[in-house]
Design a protein around this motif. Structure first.
Motif, PDB file in Angstrom:
ATOM      1  N   GLU A 118       0.815  -1.217   0.000  1.00  0.00           N
ATOM      2  CA  GLU A 118       0.000   0.000   0.000  1.00  0.00           C
ATOM      3  C   GLU A 118       0.847   1.264   0.000  1.00  0.00           C
ATOM      4  N   GLU A 119       1.901   1.282   0.801  1.00  0.00           N
ATOM      5  CA  GLU A 119       2.753   2.475   0.880  1.00  0.00           C
ATOM      6  C   GLU A 119       3.475   2.734  -0.440  1.00  0.00           C
ATOM      7  N   ASP A 120       4.008   1.668  -1.062  1.00  0.00           N
ATOM      8  CA  ASP A 120       4.697   1.822  -2.346  1.00  0.00           C
ATOM      9  C   ASP A 120       3.722   2.252  -3.441  1.00  0.00           C
ATOM     10  N   ALA A 121       2.503   1.706  -3.395  1.00  0.00           N
ATOM     11  CA  ALA A 121       1.490   2.068  -4.389  1.00  0.00           C
ATOM     12  C   ALA A 121       1.124   3.551  -4.263  1.00  0.00           C
ATOM     13  N   TRP A 122       0.995   4.018  -3.034  1.00  0.00           N
ATOM     14  CA  TRP A 122       0.668   5.422  -2.782  1.00  0.00           C
ATOM     15  C   TRP A 122       1.793   6.336  -3.262  1.00  0.00           C
ATOM     16  N   ASP A 123       3.036   5.949  -3.008  1.00  0.00           N
ATOM     17  CA  ASP A 123       4.189   6.750  -3.459  1.00  0.00           C
ATOM     18  C   ASP A 123       4.219   6.860  -4.981  1.00  0.00           C
ATOM     19  N   LEU A 124       3.951   5.736  -5.666  1.00  0.00           N
ATOM     20  CA  LEU A 124       3.943   5.754  -7.131  1.00  0.00           C
ATOM     21  C   LEU A 124       2.804   6.625  -7.656  1.00  0.00           C
ATOM     22  N   PHE A 125       1.639   6.519  -7.035  1.00  0.00           N
ATOM     23  CA  PHE A 125       0.496   7.320  -7.467  1.00  0.00           C
ATOM     24  C   PHE A 125       0.813   8.809  -7.337  1.00  0.00           C
ATOM     25  N   LEU A 126       1.386   9.202  -6.181  1.00  0.00           N
ATOM     26  CA  LEU A 126       1.729  10.618  -5.966  1.00  0.00           C
ATOM     27  C   LEU A 126       2.782  11.086  -6.959  1.00  0.00           C
ATOM     28  N   LYS A 127       3.738  10.226  -7.247  1.00  0.00           N
ATOM     29  CA  LYS A 127       4.794  10.590  -8.194  1.00  0.00           C
ATOM     30  C   LYS A 127       4.208  10.873  -9.569  1.00  0.00           C
ATOM     31  N   ARG A 128       3.214  10.100  -9.972  1.00  0.00           N
ATOM     32  CA  ARG A 128       2.623  10.258 -11.300  1.00  0.00           C
ATOM     33  C   ARG A 128       1.595  11.383 -11.360  1.00  0.00           C
ATOM     34  N   VAL A 129       0.811  11.539 -10.307  1.00  0.00           N
ATOM     35  CA  VAL A 129      -0.230  12.561 -10.324  1.00  0.00           C
ATOM     36  C   VAL A 129       0.332  13.934  -9.934  1.00  0.00           C
ATOM     37  N   GLY A 130       1.482  13.938  -9.248  1.00  0.00           N
ATOM     38  CA  GLY A 130       2.101  15.187  -8.795  1.00  0.00           C
ATOM     39  C   GLY A 130       1.839  15.416  -7.321  1.00  0.00           C
ATOM     40  N   SER A 131       2.910  15.509  -6.536  1.00  0.00           N
ATOM     41  CA  SER A 131       2.758  15.629  -5.070  1.00  0.00           C
ATOM     42  C   SER A 131       2.095  16.933  -4.659  1.00  0.00           C
ATOM     43  N   ASP A 132       2.042  17.935  -5.563  1.00  0.00           N
ATOM     44  CA  ASP A 132       1.393  19.209  -5.218  1.00  0.00           C
ATOM     45  C   ASP A 132      -0.100  19.036  -4.996  1.00  0.00           C
ATOM     46  N   ILE A 133      -0.658  17.886  -5.403  1.00  0.00           N
ATOM     47  CA  ILE A 133      -2.081  17.634  -5.209  1.00  0.00           C
ATOM     48  C   ILE A 133      -2.426  17.602  -3.723  1.00  0.00           C
ATOM     49  N   LEU A 134      -1.419  17.316  -2.889  1.00  0.00           N
ATOM     50  CA  LEU A 134      -1.651  17.256  -1.439  1.00  0.00           C
ATOM     51  C   LEU A 134      -1.854  18.640  -0.836  1.00  0.00           C
ATOM     52  N   ASN A 135      -1.618  19.697  -1.615  1.00  0.00           N
ATOM     53  CA  ASN A 135      -1.870  21.060  -1.137  1.00  0.00           C
ATOM     54  C   ASN A 135      -3.364  21.382  -1.088  1.00  0.00           C
ATOM     55  N   TYR A 136      -4.180  20.419  -1.540  1.00  0.00           N
ATOM     56  CA  TYR A 136      -5.635  20.608  -1.546  1.00  0.00           C
ATOM     57  C   TYR A 136      -6.249  19.555  -0.613  1.00  0.00           C
ATOM     58  N   PRO A 137      -6.329  19.854   0.674  1.00  0.00           N
ATOM     59  CA  PRO A 137      -6.743  18.848   1.670  1.00  0.00           C
ATOM     60  C   PRO A 137      -8.122  18.265   1.424  1.00  0.00           C
ATOM     61  N   ASP A 138      -9.052  19.033   0.804  1.00  0.00           N
ATOM     62  CA  ASP A 138     -10.392  18.508   0.537  1.00  0.00           C
ATOM     63  C   ASP A 138     -10.369  17.334  -0.442  1.00  0.00           C
TER      64      ASP A 138
END
Length: 635
Positions: free
Chosen positions: A285-305
């Motif tokens: 799960e952790e590796d899958a999440w890291d790959l997803f963030l890498k592809r979608v762009g980690s800046d997406i986490l700046n939008y908490p909603d």
């Protein structure tokens, strides 16, 4: 008096020993300086596929040894009693001689390196492996390859889990290990496996052509001998669907030091073929999440909603790298809450079974297809499935098909249309629905087999395609498969395909694309095209056809007619009624005169008349009538 003389004698010996010892140390210092210079040159000369000469390796070892011996000798001289001075003096003189010899040997005027024996094989494009589990699988496979007791290794796991990506890294690593293996062969097997095709593919990787005149058993024997002559080999068979006999193909099972490495979705294939099984699981799960963030762009986490929906979408990728990459890429740069909420809804409400297909990943991939949103771009993607499985298609061929299908808007020049097509192609690549491959500096496109299966599943409903490319067909599909709602048909690369004179003409009133290239078609019934009034694209290239049916002359909506390399074709029917034709390719056919009615092709943009050996002339006035012509190839 005699005692004084003896002291003087011993003193002279000691002084001579000291002088020789100093001489030895000076010469050793020169030798070490020579070694430093030699090592600097070696570093500059040690390029890829180069290695140090044996004599250089031996010399470096001797220099290291002599340094240790001189250091021990110097300590011995300092601690020696008077009685041993003569013995030590002889050792010093001996070492001086050895150092002088090494000084002479270390010049290496012909260079320090030689070409490293090259391992036969082809490096493949790779992606970065993700997660600790990938490293573990890599190590397990590598250890099995290095284990002399293991000959066959099977890597199994569900589609999209990353088997091929891992094997590409292994392939490239093996090519660097020239001291272990002499030949590394990569072959993609796919669903429609045949012993004959596998024999041809392996032989081609060895730069050898097996005779078509020999039977399967003889070719197997020839291939087995070839592999044995090459030394230690590794054969990597990617995407194996069914067990098969290695002996029947010609892969030796008892070749010492050689390996067979295969990937498959079936544990039973590994078991039945006697492989050491390595079972690949989805990402943690952790590796899958890291790959997803890498592809979608980690800046997406700046939008908490968005985070709860992002987490949900990532979780629905089920740890499969293919699904993660395609879905994350399709959502990259999207920050609207409703978009992510809708993505979450689509993925959670998908049907759980589609035609027995691996339904979960199918819906994950279809999500990326749906997210293209542009209908033309979606049709461009679906058209890629017209080519055979694992086909590597040059981008110009693919874009030219899109242009002919009207998926790329008409522009002022052919180049402008190609550029527009490349822009659309890049959108599909960036969405990870297509993969790029470089072949002889030409960019080619390839579909992952699961992505292609998804496309074919879509086109089994609407738009309706019939795709049986490179399946070894010897006759046309049955009449019921030629349904009236068919829009595109691809039967290309069925090398033994014949069209019976007794066949009823297929009734396909809305068929626009018919691809019959690279088959063995030597004749077509006169009425074959009569019930295809909307046909726009007809590709008959690379067929030994001798005569075309006159019904082609009535295809008034035809915009693209490809006949190149139909080397036996001596005449082309009248083109006078094909006013819509925009592309005509007659390269390397056997006509003696241009087709009649060609002067009426007022919409023709592309004309290829290259390599027509018997074409004597082009009548005056024909080319001047082709007012829309943008590209003329001749000579």
């Amino acid at each position: 008096m005699e005692f004084v003389l003896n002291l003087d004698k011993h003193w002279d010996k000691h002084r001579s020993l000291d002088q020789n010892m100093n001489d030895l140390k000076r010469k050793l210092e020169n030798l070490n300086s020579l070694m430093e210079d030699a090592e600097s040159r070696m570093r500059a000369q040690l390029q890829p596929r180069k290695k140090l000469k044996k004599e250089v390796q031996l010399w470096l070892g001797n220099v290291e040894r002599i340094n240790d011996e001189v250091q021990n000798l110097e300590q011995g001289v300092q601690e020696s009693c008077v009685v041993l001075l003569g013995f030590q003096a002889k050792l010093v003189l001996k070492k001086i001689q050895e150092v002088e010899e090494l000084l002479q040997q270390g010049k290496f005027q012909d260079g320090s390196v030689v070409d490293e024996p090259q391992c036969i094989g082809q490096a493949l494009s790779t992606t970065t492996l993700v997660g600790e589990s990938a490293k573990v699988y890599m190590q397990m496979i590598w250890q099995s390859l290095m284990d002399g007791e293991i000959q066959k290794i099977g890597v199994c796991g569900m589609g999209g889990v990353g088997k091929t990506a891992l094997m590409k890294v292994i392939n490239n690593q093996l090519l660097k290990q020239t001291n272990k293996f002499d030949v590394v062969i990569w072959v993609t097997v796919s669903k429609e496996m045949s012993s004959v095709k596998l024999q041809k593919d392996i032989a081609r990787k060895l730069n050898v052509t097996l005779s078509e005149d020999e039977d399967e058993k003889t070719r197997a024997g020839m291939l087995s001998d070839l592999l044995a002559q090459k030394g230690r080999f590794v054969i990597i068979l990617d995407d194996v669907w069914e067990k098969f006999s290695l002996e029947r193909v010609g892969i030796p099972e008892t070749s010492k030091g050689s390996k067979l490495l295969l990937t498959t979705r079936s544990f039973d294939v590994c078991r039945c073929m006697g492989c050491r099984v390595i079972n690949m699981k989805p990402l943690a799960e952790e590796d899958a999440w890291d790959l997803f963030l890498k592809r979608v762009g980690s800046d997406i986490l700046n939008y908490p909603d968005l985070k709860p929906f992002i987490k949900s979408v990532a979780k629905h990728c089920a740890g499969l790298p293919l699904a993660i990459i395609t879905i994350a890429s399709s959502m990259k740069g999207i920050y609207d809450l409703y978009e992510w909420r809708n993505a979450h809804k689509e993925l959670t409400s998908c049907v759980k079974s589609v035609n027995g297909f691996e339904s979960e990943i199918f819906h994950q991939l279809q999500f990326s297809y749906n997210h293209l949103k542009d209908p033309k771009l979606q049709h461009c993607f679906l058209s890629c499935a017209l080519y055979p499985e694992d086909c590597e298609t040059p981008e110009v061929d693919l874009i030219s098909l899109w242009i002919a299908e009207g998926l790329v808007e008409e522009m002022g020049t052919r180049q402008a249309e190609l550029d527009r097509g490349r822009s659309m192609l890049n959108r599909l690549i960036n969405s990870c629905l297509l993969e790029t491959v470089q072949i002889d500096s030409v960019r080619c496109l390839k579909m992952h087999d699961l992505v292609r299966d998804m496309a074919l599943c879509i086109t089994s409903v609407r738009p309706r395609f019939l795709v049986k490319a490179s399946l070894g067909l010897t006759k046309l599909p049955d009449a019921q498969e030629w349904s009236e709602d068919l829009e595109k048909v691809s039967l290309m690369e069925n090398y033994m395909l014949q069209i019976s004179s007794e066949i009823m003409p297929p009734k396909c009133p809305i068929l626009t694309t018919l691809l019959l290239s690279d088959c063995a078609i030597d004749s077509i019934p006169e009425s074959f095209f009569q019930k295809m009034p909307q046909l726009k694209i007809l590709d008959l290239s690379w067929n030994p056809i001798e005569e075309l049916p006159s019904s082609i002359s009535k295809l008034q909506n035809l915009t693209r007619l490809l006949l190149h390399n139909c080397a036996c074709l001596e005449e082309v029917p009248s083109l006078s009624k094909l006013g819509a034709l925009k592309e005509l390719d007659l390269e390397a056919i056997d006509i003696k005169a241009v087709p009649s009615g060609m002067e009426k092709l007022i919409n023709l943009k592309y004309l290829n008349l290259k390599w027509i050996q018997n074409l004597e002339e082009i009548p005056t006035g024909i080319l001047s009538n082709l007012s829309c012509l943008q590209c003329l190839l001749i000579g």
